[in-house]
Design a protein around this motif. Structure first.
Motif, PDB file in Angstrom:
ATOM      1  N   PHE A   1       0.826  -1.186   0.000  1.00 45.76           N
ATOM      2  CA  PHE A   1       0.000   0.000   0.000  1.00 45.76           C
ATOM      3  C   PHE A   1       0.876   1.257   0.000  1.00 45.76           C
ATOM      4  CE2 PHE A   1      -2.477   3.385   1.916  1.00 45.76           C
ATOM      5  CZ  PHE A   1      -3.610   3.327   1.128  1.00 45.76           C
ATOM      6  N   THR A   2       0.663   2.088  -0.997  1.00 45.28           N
ATOM      7  CA  THR A   2       1.413   3.340  -1.095  1.00 45.28           C
ATOM      8  C   THR A   2       0.430   4.493  -0.997  1.00 45.28           C
ATOM      9  OG1 THR A   2       2.683   2.154  -2.762  1.00 45.28           O
ATOM     10  CG2 THR A   2       3.282   4.448  -2.376  1.00 45.28           C
ATOM     11  N   LYS A   3       0.622   5.322   0.014  1.00 42.44           N
ATOM     12  CA  LYS A   3      -0.323   6.390   0.296  1.00 42.44           C
ATOM     13  C   LYS A   3      -0.416   7.387  -0.861  1.00 42.44           C
ATOM     14  CE  LYS A   3      -1.602   9.343   4.155  1.00 42.44           C
ATOM     15  NZ  LYS A   3      -1.089  10.047   5.345  1.00 42.44           N
ATOM     16  N   SER A   4       0.743   7.734  -1.454  1.00 41.66           N
ATOM     17  CA  SER A   4       0.748   8.745  -2.526  1.00 41.66           C
ATOM     18  C   SER A   4      -0.019   8.234  -3.754  1.00 41.66           C
ATOM     19  CB  SER A   4       2.179   9.116  -2.887  1.00 41.66           C
ATOM     20  OG  SER A   4       2.872   7.992  -3.371  1.00 41.66           O
ATOM     21  N   GLU A   5       0.119   6.920  -4.031  1.00 40.73           N
ATOM     22  CA  GLU A   5      -0.593   6.329  -5.168  1.00 40.73           C
ATOM     23  C   GLU A   5      -2.103   6.350  -4.917  1.00 40.73           C
ATOM     24  OE1 GLU A   5       0.770   3.839  -7.960  1.00 40.73           O
ATOM     25  OE2 GLU A   5       1.950   5.673  -7.866  1.00 40.73           O
ATOM     26  N   PHE A   6      -2.487   5.985  -3.698  1.00 42.00           N
ATOM     27  CA  PHE A   6      -3.897   5.987  -3.306  1.00 42.00           C
ATOM     28  C   PHE A   6      -4.473   7.392  -3.505  1.00 42.00           C
ATOM     29  CE2 PHE A   6      -7.319   6.494  -0.204  1.00 42.00           C
ATOM     30  CZ  PHE A   6      -8.040   5.321  -0.352  1.00 42.00           C
ATOM     31  N   LYS A   7      -3.728   8.396  -3.019  1.00 39.23           N
ATOM     32  CA  LYS A   7      -4.182   9.786  -3.117  1.00 39.23           C
ATOM     33  C   LYS A   7      -4.310  10.214  -4.573  1.00 39.23           C
ATOM     34  CE  LYS A   7      -2.977  14.175  -1.214  1.00 39.23           C
ATOM     35  NZ  LYS A   7      -1.865  14.960  -0.652  1.00 39.23           N
ATOM     36  N   SER A   8      -3.362   9.806  -5.406  1.00 41.69           N
ATOM     37  CA  SER A   8      -3.419  10.204  -6.808  1.00 41.69           C
ATOM     38  C   SER A   8      -4.636   9.579  -7.507  1.00 41.69           C
ATOM     39  CB  SER A   8      -2.088   9.873  -7.491  1.00 41.69           C
ATOM     40  OG  SER A   8      -2.261   8.977  -8.539  1.00 41.69           O
ATOM     41  N   GLY A   9      -5.019   8.365  -7.078  1.00 42.42           N
ATOM     42  CA  GLY A   9      -6.242   7.749  -7.598  1.00 42.42           C
ATOM     43  C   GLY A   9      -7.475   8.522  -7.196  1.00 42.42           C
ATOM     44  N   VAL A  10      -7.506   8.958  -5.937  1.00 51.20           N
ATOM     45  CA  VAL A  10      -8.651   9.736  -5.440  1.00 51.20           C
ATOM     46  C   VAL A  10      -8.777  11.048  -6.209  1.00 51.20           C
ATOM     47  CG1 VAL A  10      -9.558  11.010  -3.456  1.00 51.20           C
ATOM     48  CG2 VAL A  10      -8.584   8.735  -3.122  1.00 51.20           C
ATOM     49  N   VAL A  11      -7.645  11.762  -6.331  1.00 54.26           N
ATOM     50  CA  VAL A  11      -7.661  13.081  -6.978  1.00 54.26           C
ATOM     51  C   VAL A  11      -8.120  12.979  -8.437  1.00 54.26           C
ATOM     52  CG1 VAL A  11      -6.191  14.984  -7.762  1.00 54.26           C
ATOM     53  CG2 VAL A  11      -5.948  14.082  -5.442  1.00 54.26           C
ATOM     54  N   MET A  12      -7.612  11.945  -9.134  1.00 56.95           N
ATOM     55  CA  MET A  12      -7.961  11.799 -10.544  1.00 56.95           C
ATOM     56  C   MET A  12      -9.449  11.492 -10.725  1.00 56.95           C
ATOM     57  SD  MET A  12      -5.964   9.449 -13.317  1.00 56.95           S
ATOM     58  CE  MET A  12      -6.450   9.428 -15.048  1.00 56.95           C
ATOM     59  N   SER A  13     -10.060  10.848  -9.722  1.00 54.07           N
ATOM     60  CA  SER A  13     -11.466  10.447  -9.843  1.00 54.07           C
ATOM     61  C   SER A  13     -12.455  11.583  -9.627  1.00 54.07           C
ATOM     62  CB  SER A  13     -11.789   9.367  -8.810  1.00 54.07           C
ATOM     63  OG  SER A  13     -10.971   8.261  -8.971  1.00 54.07           O
ATOM     64  N   ILE A  14     -12.055  12.575  -8.819  1.00 50.81           N
ATOM     65  CA  ILE A  14     -13.024  13.549  -8.316  1.00 50.81           C
ATOM     66  C   ILE A  14     -13.939  14.181  -9.390  1.00 50.81           C
ATOM     67  CG2 ILE A  14     -13.230  15.811  -7.167  1.00 50.81           C
ATOM     68  CD1 ILE A  14     -11.011  14.808  -5.247  1.00 50.81           C
ATOM     69  N   PRO A  15     -13.378  14.709 -10.501  1.00 44.66           N
ATOM     70  CA  PRO A  15     -14.301  15.316 -11.488  1.00 44.66           C
ATOM     71  C   PRO A  15     -15.329  14.320 -12.025  1.00 44.66           C
ATOM     72  CG  PRO A  15     -11.994  15.670 -12.115  1.00 44.66           C
ATOM     73  CD  PRO A  15     -11.974  14.818 -10.904  1.00 44.66           C
ATOM     74  N   MET A  16     -14.872  13.078 -12.259  1.00 49.56           N
ATOM     75  CA  MET A  16     -15.774  12.067 -12.820  1.00 49.56           C
ATOM     76  C   MET A  16     -16.822  11.624 -11.803  1.00 49.56           C
ATOM     77  SD  MET A  16     -13.973  12.361 -15.356  1.00 49.56           S
ATOM     78  CE  MET A  16     -12.301  12.150 -14.793  1.00 49.56           C
ATOM     79  N   VAL A  17     -16.431  11.607 -10.527  1.00 46.94           N
ATOM     80  CA  VAL A  17     -17.378  11.238  -9.478  1.00 46.94           C
ATOM     81  C   VAL A  17     -18.506  12.267  -9.410  1.00 46.94           C
ATOM     82  CG1 VAL A  17     -17.676  10.901  -7.003  1.00 46.94           C
ATOM     83  CG2 VAL A  17     -15.661   9.991  -8.133  1.00 46.94           C
ATOM     84  N   LEU A  18     -18.121  13.548  -9.499  1.00 47.54           N
ATOM     85  CA  LEU A  18     -19.136  14.601  -9.472  1.00 47.54           C
ATOM     86  C   LEU A  18     -20.135  14.417 -10.611  1.00 47.54           C
ATOM     87  CD1 LEU A  18     -16.988  17.735  -8.574  1.00 47.54           C
ATOM     88  CD2 LEU A  18     -18.455  16.359  -7.092  1.00 47.54           C
ATOM     89  N   ALA A  19     -19.628  13.963 -11.762  1.00 46.95           N
ATOM     90  CA  ALA A  19     -20.512  13.742 -12.912  1.00 46.95           C
ATOM     91  C   ALA A  19     -21.420  12.542 -12.687  1.00 46.95           C
ATOM     92  CB  ALA A  19     -19.675  13.540 -14.173  1.00 46.95           C
ATOM     93  N   ALA A  20     -20.955  11.568 -11.894  1.00 42.93           N
ATOM     94  CA  ALA A  20     -21.730  10.334 -11.719  1.00 42.93           C
ATOM     95  C   ALA A  20     -22.777  10.447 -10.601  1.00 42.93           C
ATOM     96  CB  ALA A  20     -20.777   9.169 -11.424  1.00 42.93           C
ATOM     97  N   LEU A  21     -22.508  11.325  -9.617  1.00 44.03           N
ATOM     98  CA  LEU A  21     -23.377  11.383  -8.438  1.00 44.03           C
ATOM     99  C   LEU A  21     -24.863  11.609  -8.708  1.00 44.03           C
ATOM    100  CD1 LEU A  21     -21.314  13.037  -5.586  1.00 44.03           C
ATOM    101  CD2 LEU A  21     -21.903  10.651  -5.992  1.00 44.03           C
ATOM    102  N   PRO A  22     -25.226  12.535  -9.623  1.00 45.28           N
ATOM    103  CA  PRO A  22     -26.664  12.723  -9.872  1.00 45.28           C
ATOM    104  C   PRO A  22     -27.363  11.424 -10.258  1.00 45.28           C
ATOM    105  CG  PRO A  22     -25.403  14.438 -10.945  1.00 45.28           C
ATOM    106  CD  PRO A  22     -24.405  13.460 -10.419  1.00 45.28           C
ATOM    107  N   PHE A  23     -26.622  10.520 -10.931  1.00 41.92           N
ATOM    108  CA  PHE A  23     -27.238   9.256 -11.329  1.00 41.92           C
ATOM    109  C   PHE A  23     -27.453   8.348 -10.126  1.00 41.92           C
ATOM    110  CE2 PHE A  23     -25.147  10.937 -15.077  1.00 41.92           C
ATOM    111  CZ  PHE A  23     -26.200  10.938 -15.965  1.00 41.92           C
ATOM    112  N   GLY A  24     -26.576   8.472  -9.119  1.00 45.45           N
ATOM    113  CA  GLY A  24     -26.754   7.723  -7.880  1.00 45.45           C
ATOM    114  C   GLY A  24     -28.016   8.188  -7.157  1.00 45.45           C
ATOM    115  N   VAL A  25     -28.184   9.524  -7.101  1.00 49.26           N
ATOM    116  CA  VAL A  25     -29.378  10.087  -6.472  1.00 49.26           C
ATOM    117  C   VAL A  25     -30.623   9.654  -7.236  1.00 49.26           C
ATOM    118  CG1 VAL A  25     -30.557  12.224  -5.822  1.00 49.26           C
ATOM    119  CG2 VAL A  25     -28.066  12.063  -5.595  1.00 49.26           C
TER     120      VAL A  25
END
Lengths: 98, 235
Positions: B3-27
């Protein structure tokens, strides 16, 4: 267990099968035929194009124009700025041309 | 497990814009699930275990229409069929992972995450398990929260089209497709898939147009083949 819970678990199992299926089949082969390799390398462009194409064709003028603008912008800019400009584009075009 | 913390963080950061786009569909899913007779817990359970927006929406629609259970499951399988291609390809980027890491990573293979893997792979960066976990959980956790919010409070986002959110994923996918333009046979693949997908969308309909369109491009690429000096994709 109620029917709906059964449907959910069976649906989850079916979904996970689709997510591992390709790898399960491919990892059984030691060597991959050059044509299969060529086909696999085509997957990213093929599948993402197949998802986008109907949006470019059947959803309206604002949508078609936005995707055309995004395609051009992507030649010069990284993904994130293109994403932001694409968002602005669809908002603007929908506002002005419906 | 590594487990590498920096890699985990980079995955989170890269996802954020796409997650925002997906959330309305979850609701939206949570809202419709309750309207179609599910409890809040059942809608959460479906989001947590399927983790596949389009097929969840199809599933609850059929559930609300009292379609036979096996047919609902088959429809979910059909909508998600394209995922078979994702693990076939990304499995080749994950040869350094342990068995458990790889099969856990596959659980997160949704469309935007697949596109992100390809974007990262194109930059020459490794698809580590820590990165997959960061990116995957960054989608999975908000997806559950959005589902429960939709199921509890009803339709909060009355009109996603008004703020353009419904169109963010196509925009992202289009930019990623253009990013592949230096790959072998790119133009032919895009033309074949695009034409076949439009044709199938018009004459066959959802959900099969994605699989049909993708297969057309793949078959064309397989027929043409690769130049002898093509670089290996797998590490």
């Amino acid at each position: 267990m109620s029917t709906i819970i059964w449907i959910i678990f069976a649906g989850a199992f079916a979904t996970y099968l689709t997510r591992i299926g390709g790898h399960v089949v491919l990892s059984r082969f030691d060597k991959i035929h050059p044509r299969v390799d060529a086909g696999l390398r085509a997957v990213p462009a093929a599948v993402l194009t197949a998802i986008v194409a109907p949006y470019a064709a059947f959803f309206g003028l604002a949508e078609t124009l936005t995707l055309a603008v995004v395609a051009v912008l992507a030649l010069f800019l990284p993904a994130l700025p293109v994403f932001a400009l694409g968002w602005a584009c669809i908002l603007g075009l929908r506002y002005f041309i419906g | 497990m590594t487990f590498t913390k920096s890699e985990f963080k980079s995955g989170v950061v890269m996802s954020i814009p796409m997650v925002l786009a997906a959330l309305p569909f979850g609701v939206l899913f949570g809202t419709l699930a309750v309207k179609n007779g599910m409890t809040i817990f059942e809608s959460f359970l479906m989001s947590a275990t399927l983790f596949a927006g389009a097929s969840q929406l199809v599933g609850i629609e059929l559930f609300g229409a009292n379609v036979a259970p096996w047919l609902i499951v088959l429809s979910i399988f059909a909508v998600n069929f394209r995922h078979i291609l994702y693990s076939a390809v990304t499995g080749r980027y994950m040869t350094h992972m342990t068995f458990m890491e790889r099969y856990l990573s596959f659980f997160f293979l949704i469309d935007p995450l697949y596109a992100m893997i390809e974007e990262r792979h194109d930059r020459g960066e490794k698809i580590s398990f820590s990165w997959m976990l960061g990116a995957g959980l960054c989608f999975w956790i908000p997806w559950q929260i959005a589902t429960v919010i939709g199921a509890t409070f009803g339709n909060l986002i009355a009109n996603p089209e008004a703020i353009g959110i419904d169109f963010l994923l196509p925009v992202y996918f289009m930019s990623i497709v253009m990013g592949f333009r230096k790959r072998n046979n790119w133009a032919v693949i895009v033309i074949a898939s695009g034409a076949a997908s439009m044709f199938a969308y018009h004459y066959v309909g959802s959900p099969w147009y994605v699989t049909i369109g993708a297969l057309a491009g793949i078959v064309v690429a397989a027929i043409i083949g690769l130049p002898k000096d093509a670089k290996l994709v797998a590490e």
